[in-house]
Design an enzyme around this catalytic site. Structure first.
Site, short mmCIF file in Angstrom:
data_model
loop_
_atom_site.label_atom_id
_atom_site.label_comp_id
_atom_site.label_asym_id
_atom_site.label_seq_id
_atom_site.Cartn_x
_atom_site.Cartn_y
_atom_site.Cartn_z
N LYS A 38 0.90 -1.12 -0.01
CA LYS A 38 0.12 0.14 0.01
C LYS A 38 0.91 1.23 -0.02
O LYS A 38 1.46 1.38 1.18
CB LYS A 38 -0.89 0.02 1.19
CG LYS A 38 -1.80 1.16 1.39
CD LYS A 38 -2.54 1.19 2.50
CE LYS A 38 -3.00 2.81 3.00
NZ LYS A 38 -3.95 2.80 4.13
N ALA A 49 -9.50 5.41 3.40
CA ALA A 49 -9.65 6.27 4.26
C ALA A 49 -10.54 7.52 4.25
O ALA A 49 -11.38 7.64 3.57
CB ALA A 49 -7.94 7.25 4.02
#
Lengths: 258, 65
Positions: free
Chosen positions: A96, A184
Site C-alpha cells: 500500500k 481512508a
C-alpha cells in the site's frame, strides 16, 4: 468476488490494525469484520524490544493476508526503501503505497506517488496506491503499472465519509476494469455502503473501527454496511427524480369524497 | 567504532552488519534493515561491512492502517 492482482477475496472490507485498545480487541475485530486482508506497517524496534515480534505472531495466528504500507513516508526514496523492507519482512509483493504531501490533511503527494509507483512496479511489486480521485493522476498510476487504485474518501482518520461523491463516481465510470478501493476517511458503515453503492470493489478503513466505543461490534457493522452496499449496487438502484410518484396504485381507489 | 542504530549511538567492534546486530540483541529476530538510507537484505547482512559513523535503521512488523 473482489480480485486484486489475481488474488480473489470474498470479503470486500480491508481492515487496518492500528489504534485498537488491545491486541485481543484487534483480533476479535478482525474476526467480526470478516476481513481477509489487514494492513500492517514497519517501525523501529530496539534490541531489547519485542513488540514487533509479538504483533507479528498475532497476525500470523489470524490466518489473514497482509498488505504492508509505507505510512508516514514523505519522499519517493523513503517510500521505495520502506517497500523493499516490507517485501522482505512480510514476504509479499503487495504494498500500500503512501507518499504523503501535506501534513494537515495527509493528502498524497501525487507526483511522488506516480514516481514511486513506477519504480516499484518495475521491480515486481504489486502496488496499491493511496491516491486522490484525480483522473489524470489515476491514468498515470495505471500507466506506471498499478492494477488497483485506492482513492481517499476523506482525510485519513477524519471520519468525514465521501467528500467528493461526484469525483469517486467519475473514477468508477472512467476505470470500469481496474479494481477500485475507497481508502481512508470513512467513519460509519453508511459511508462504506455509499462507496459500495457507487460500484467500488472494496473499502479500506481502520480508525472508524479501532476508535469506536465497541470496536468489535463496529467491525461487524461495517461488514454489514459493505455487504448491503455491494448487494444494492448489483441490484441496480432506481434513478432519483424530482417529483413524487405514488407508490400505491391510484386506479381502483374508493370514491369517498364529496 | 561508533555506529548509530535507530538514532542511538553504539560502540561496536569493526565488522559486518550481521555481527553488529547479533551483538546488539537482534539475533534471530524478524527485522528489516537499511544502512545510510539503503535497504540491506537479510542475505546481504553477513557481507555488509560497516564503517565508523554508519547510520543503521532496524524495523520490525507493527500495527498499520
Amino acid at each position: 468476488m473482489a480480485s486484486f492482482y489475481g488474488v480473489e477475496l470474498k470479503s470486500r472490507l480491508l481492515l487496518g490494525t492500528s489504534r485498537y485498545p488491545s491486541p485481543a480487541v484487534l483480533e476479535r475485530a478482525v474476526k467480526a469484520s470478516g476481513a481477509e486482508v489487514v494492513t500492517v506497517s514497519l517501525r523501529r524496534e530496539s534490541g531489547a524490544g519485542r513488540a514487533g515480534q509479538a504483533f507479528w505472531s498475532l497476525i500470523q495466528s489470524m490466518g489473514v493476508r497482509v498488505l504492508p504500507n509505507t505510512a508516514g513516508c514523505h519522499s519517493v526514496k523513503e517510500a521505495v526503501t520502506t517497500a523493499h523492507m516490507a517485501r522482505e519482512l512480510f514476504d509479499t509483493p503487495w504494498i500500500k503505497l503512501e507518499v504523503i504531501g501535506e501534513a494537515d490533511t495527509l493528502q498524497p503527494d501525487v507526483f511522488g506517488l506516480v514516481e514511486a509507483a513506477r519504480i516499484l512496479s518495475e521491480e515486481g511489486f504489486e502496488v496499491f496506491p493511496y491516491t486522490t480521485e484525480d483522473l489524470v493522476v489515476a491514468e498515470r498510476l495505471v500507466e506506471a503499472g498499478c492494477r488497483v487504485l485506492m482513492p481517499w474518501g476523506a482525510p485519513i482518520g477524519s471520519a468525514r465519509g465521501l467528500n467528493n461523491v461526484y469525483g469517486l463516481r467519475s473514477m468508477r465510470a472512467h476505470f470500469p476494469n481496474i479494481p477500485l478501493v475507497v481508502d481512508a476517511g470513512l467513519g460509519v458503515p453508511s459511508h462504506a455502503a455509499a462507496a459500495m453503492e457507487l460500484g467500488y470493489d472494496a473499502v479500506l478503513l481502520n480508525t472508524a473501527v479501532a476508535e469506536a466505543g465497541d470496536p468489535v461490534e463496529m467491525a461487524r457493522a461495517f461488514a454489514l454496511g459493505v455487504e448491503a452496499g455491494r448487494a444494492a449496487y448489483l441490484a441496480r438502484p432506481m434513478e432519483p427524480r424530482d417529483m413524487a410518484v405514488p407508490s400505491t396504485p391510484v386506479i381502483g381507489k374508493a370514491a369517498l369524497g364529496d | 567504532m561508533r555506529i548509530f542504530l535507530n538514532d542511538d549511538m553504539h560502540e561496536v567492534s569493526p565488522g559486518t552488519l550481521a555481527a553488529a546486530l547479533e551483538s546488539l540483541g537482534y539475533g534471530g529476530r524478524k527485522i528489516a534493515t537499511a544502512v545510510n538510507g539503503r535497504f540491506v537484505a537479510a542475505a546481504a547482512r553477513p557481507r555488509t561491512e560497516l564503517a565508523d559513523g554508519d547510520k543503521i535503521e532496524v524495523v520490525a512488523p507493527m500495527q498499520g492502517g
